[in-house]
Design an enzyme around this catalytic site. Structure first.
Site, PDB file in Angstrom:
ATOM      1  N   GLN A 134      26.516   1.036   8.466  1.00 60.69           N
ATOM      2  CA  GLN A 134      26.878   2.461   8.387  1.00 60.69           C
ATOM      3  C   GLN A 134      26.038   3.331   9.333  1.00 60.69           C
ATOM      4  O   GLN A 134      26.195   4.540   9.365  1.00 60.69           O
ATOM      5  CB  GLN A 134      26.817   2.976   6.946  1.00 60.69           C
ATOM      6  CG  GLN A 134      25.430   3.131   6.374  1.00 60.69           C
ATOM      7  CD  GLN A 134      25.490   3.459   4.887  1.00 60.69           C
ATOM      8  OE1 GLN A 134      25.905   2.625   4.079  1.00 60.69           O
ATOM      9  NE2 GLN A 134      25.109   4.670   4.524  1.00 60.69           N
ATOM     10  N   LYS A 138      25.625  15.435  -3.011  1.00 58.32           N
ATOM     11  CA  LYS A 138      24.844  15.658  -1.782  1.00 58.32           C
ATOM     12  C   LYS A 138      25.613  15.102  -0.574  1.00 58.32           C
ATOM     13  O   LYS A 138      25.621  15.673   0.498  1.00 58.32           O
ATOM     14  CB  LYS A 138      23.490  14.967  -1.950  1.00 58.32           C
ATOM     15  CG  LYS A 138      22.755  14.607  -0.706  1.00 58.32           C
ATOM     16  CD  LYS A 138      22.078  15.804  -0.122  1.00 58.32           C
ATOM     17  CE  LYS A 138      21.131  15.511   1.009  1.00 58.32           C
ATOM     18  NZ  LYS A 138      21.527  14.494   1.928  1.00 58.32           N
ATOM     19  N   MET A 174      20.126   3.506  -0.905  1.00 55.96           N
ATOM     20  CA  MET A 174      19.445   2.860   0.219  1.00 55.96           C
ATOM     21  C   MET A 174      17.933   2.941   0.035  1.00 55.96           C
ATOM     22  O   MET A 174      17.160   2.800   0.994  1.00 55.96           O
ATOM     23  CB  MET A 174      19.878   3.501   1.531  1.00 55.96           C
ATOM     24  CG  MET A 174      21.369   3.307   1.793  1.00 55.96           C
ATOM     25  SD  MET A 174      21.811   3.309   3.522  1.00 55.96           S
ATOM     26  CE  MET A 174      21.367   4.971   3.952  1.00 55.96           C
ATOM     27  N   GLY A 175      17.522   3.162  -1.214  1.00 53.82           N
ATOM     28  CA  GLY A 175      16.090   3.130  -1.523  1.00 53.82           C
ATOM     29  C   GLY A 175      15.336   4.370  -1.080  1.00 53.82           C
ATOM     30  O   GLY A 175      15.922   5.411  -0.804  1.00 53.82           O
ATOM     31  N   GLY A 203      16.665  12.856  -6.892  1.00 56.33           N
ATOM     32  CA  GLY A 203      18.134  12.858  -6.772  1.00 56.33           C
ATOM     33  C   GLY A 203      18.712  11.529  -7.218  1.00 56.33           C
ATOM     34  O   GLY A 203      19.666  11.483  -8.020  1.00 56.33           O
ATOM     35  N   HIS A 204      18.122  10.430  -6.736  1.00 60.52           N
ATOM     36  CA  HIS A 204      18.590   9.100  -7.157  1.00 60.52           C
ATOM     37  C   HIS A 204      18.390   8.926  -8.666  1.00 60.52           C
ATOM     38  O   HIS A 204      19.260   8.412  -9.362  1.00 60.52           O
ATOM     39  CB  HIS A 204      17.793   7.997  -6.451  1.00 60.52           C
ATOM     40  CG  HIS A 204      17.955   7.958  -4.962  1.00 60.52           C
ATOM     41  ND1 HIS A 204      16.931   8.245  -4.103  1.00 60.52           N
ATOM     42  CD2 HIS A 204      19.024   7.651  -4.188  1.00 60.52           C
ATOM     43  CE1 HIS A 204      17.351   8.108  -2.850  1.00 60.52           C
ATOM     44  NE2 HIS A 204      18.611   7.760  -2.870  1.00 60.52           N
ATOM     45  N   GLN A 260      31.319  11.590   1.486  1.00 56.98           N
ATOM     46  CA  GLN A 260      31.239  10.180   1.062  1.00 56.98           C
ATOM     47  C   GLN A 260      31.862  10.007  -0.327  1.00 56.98           C
ATOM     48  O   GLN A 260      32.610   9.056  -0.570  1.00 56.98           O
ATOM     49  CB  GLN A 260      29.784   9.729   1.050  1.00 56.98           C
ATOM     50  CG  GLN A 260      29.570   8.366   0.443  1.00 56.98           C
ATOM     51  CD  GLN A 260      28.119   7.921   0.542  1.00 56.98           C
ATOM     52  OE1 GLN A 260      27.702   7.409   1.555  1.00 56.98           O
ATOM     53  NE2 GLN A 260      27.359   8.125  -0.518  1.00 56.98           N
ATOM     54  N   SER A 274      16.255  14.256  -0.205  1.00 55.39           N
ATOM     55  CA  SER A 274      16.810  13.204   0.641  1.00 55.39           C
ATOM     56  C   SER A 274      15.684  12.259   1.041  1.00 55.39           C
ATOM     57  O   SER A 274      14.540  12.704   1.240  1.00 55.39           O
ATOM     58  CB  SER A 274      17.421  13.827   1.897  1.00 55.39           C
ATOM     59  OG  SER A 274      17.618  12.848   2.880  1.00 55.39           O
ATOM     60  N   SER A 275      16.014  10.972   1.177  1.00 55.37           N
ATOM     61  CA  SER A 275      15.000  10.008   1.624  1.00 55.37           C
ATOM     62  C   SER A 275      14.492  10.394   3.006  1.00 55.37           C
ATOM     63  O   SER A 275      13.349  10.137   3.360  1.00 55.37           O
ATOM     64  CB  SER A 275      15.604   8.605   1.686  1.00 55.37           C
ATOM     65  OG  SER A 275      16.205   8.294   0.461  1.00 55.37           O
TER      66      SER A 275
HETATM   67  P1  AMP Z   1      21.216   7.183  -0.354  1.00 58.15           P
HETATM   68  O1  AMP Z   1      20.067   6.370  -0.844  1.00 58.15           O
HETATM   69  O2  AMP Z   1      20.833   8.336   0.514  1.00 58.15           O
HETATM   70  O3  AMP Z   1      22.323   6.339   0.233  1.00 58.15           O
HETATM   71  O4  AMP Z   1      21.843   7.851  -1.643  1.00 58.15           O
HETATM   72  C1  AMP Z   1      22.275   7.081  -2.737  1.00 58.15           C
HETATM   73  C2  AMP Z   1      23.050   7.969  -3.666  1.00 58.15           C
HETATM   74  O5  AMP Z   1      22.206   9.016  -4.113  1.00 58.15           O
HETATM   75  C3  AMP Z   1      24.266   8.632  -2.996  1.00 58.15           C
HETATM   76  O6  AMP Z   1      25.334   8.654  -3.932  1.00 58.15           O
HETATM   77  C4  AMP Z   1      23.765  10.007  -2.702  1.00 58.15           C
HETATM   78  O7  AMP Z   1      24.789  10.976  -2.659  1.00 58.15           O
HETATM   79  C5  AMP Z   1      22.853  10.254  -3.893  1.00 58.15           C
HETATM   80  N1  AMP Z   1      21.880  11.292  -3.579  1.00 58.15           N
HETATM   81  C6  AMP Z   1      21.015  11.328  -2.535  1.00 58.15           C
HETATM   82  N2  AMP Z   1      20.313  12.484  -2.547  1.00 58.15           N
HETATM   83  C7  AMP Z   1      20.763  13.189  -3.607  1.00 58.15           C
HETATM   84  C8  AMP Z   1      20.444  14.471  -4.145  1.00 58.15           C
HETATM   85  N3  AMP Z   1      19.539  15.266  -3.592  1.00 58.15           N
HETATM   86  N4  AMP Z   1      21.102  14.869  -5.259  1.00 58.15           N
HETATM   87  C9  AMP Z   1      22.045  14.077  -5.837  1.00 58.15           C
HETATM   88  N5  AMP Z   1      22.396  12.876  -5.374  1.00 58.15           N
HETATM   89  C10 AMP Z   1      21.766  12.429  -4.280  1.00 58.15           C
END
Ligand code: AMP
Length: 282
Positions: A61, A151, A30-31, A36-37, A155, A187-188
């Protein structure tokens, strides 16, 4: 670097590549990208010939309109970050209308008991929204592999179930949690924390660590009560849930059973920001 906004453009791009039997990997995001991404994209690059990174803040969501409104969005910066780190990836950043047309609604999926607890209980309809967008992305891109972070462990388990329901031959790869030096899971949403809130937010990690250290030494109830007491002391912070659960079924457990794998899951509000984290206990 290819920045694509339209499905038709993405399809014609992929069609050519698929003819030469390239292994296609998908990293849905989700940008507001962070390390992490990037770790997921690195893993995808190692395992696939062609990597599509989707950037789409999926409205269905979000159960709370103000959470959706406040979710950080930085496409320009995201593209710069990806440009800086990777060559030859495809960024798919569609507008909401391109994905949903006039029908901004979730499909319902039978994720069974996986969806009714923790994030499913706290955020009504959340996993149907996740399933809806992923089904659309999987159908469009038809990746061989898709990469998700632990994380969002619940999900990840739901996505594994989704590909079974859809009978799609996509390998779902779970990737380790990327953390700041102080343990805070990246986290974003961390962008919305003030400096002092960022410090306070390490309480999630500290309690997961405490649970890991006391696992098998103390009863589960002792650990659970200790976490609750730790959060009750705090102002401007509240615990949404803390659970010790079977890492396959995600069923909450109160006693240890030999041969089973357990994880601790936590969700808490720090100021106005809701954060989640989890950790393997054995
Ligand atoms: P999001 O942009 O928050 O929807 O995350 C996109 C993907 O990145 C999802 O599969 C998350 O689980 C993963 N993700 C987000 N934060 C982390 C993190 N700190 N470590 C590993 N994967 C992450």
């Amino acid at each position: 670097m290819n920045l694509i906004h339209y499905k038709s453009e993405l399809l014609s791009f992929l069609e050519e590549r698929k003819k030469s039997r390239k292994i296609v990997g998908l990293v849905p995001t989700m940008g507001t990208l962070h390390q992490g991404h990037l770790s997921l994209i690195e893993k995808a690059k190692e395992n696939c010939d062609l990597v599509v990174v989707s950037i789409f803040v999926n409205p269905t969501q979000f159960d709370n309109p103000s959470d959706l409104e406040n979710y950080p969005k930085n496409l320009k910066e995201d593209v710069e970050i990806l440009n800086h780190h990777f060559k030859n990836i495809i960024i798919f950043a569609p507008h909401t209308r391109e994905i949903y047309g006039d029908h901004l609604k979730s499909e319902h999926f039978d994720f069974e008991e996986l969806a009714s607890k923790m994030e499913g209980k706290s955020r009504q309809g959340h996993f149907d929204g996740v399933g809806t967008i992923l089904k659309k992305l999987f159908n469009l891109i038809q990746p061989d592999k898709a990469f998700f972070g632990k994380k969002d462990y619940q999900q990840l388990m739901i996505v594994k179930k989704l590909v079974n329901i859809l009978e799609q031959p996509i390998e779902i790869v779970g990737c380790p949690i990327s953390r700041e030096r102080n343990g805070l899971a990246r986290s974003s949403r961390n962008k919305r924390l003030s400096k002092s809130e960022r410090e306070k937010a390490t309480l999630l990690y500290k309690n997961l660590k405490m649970a890991q250290e006391n696992f098998k030494k103390k009863p589960f109830d002792y650990i659970i009560n200790k976490v609750k007491a730790d959060f009750e002391k705090e102002i401007n912070m509240s615990l949404d849930y803390f659970e010790i659960a079977d890492s396959q079924t995600l069923t909450s457990k109160r006693v240890f059973e030999q041969g089973k794998k357990y994880r601790a899951f936590i969700a808490a509000r720090v100021g106005k920001v809701r954060l989640i984290d989890n950790m393997a206990l054995n």
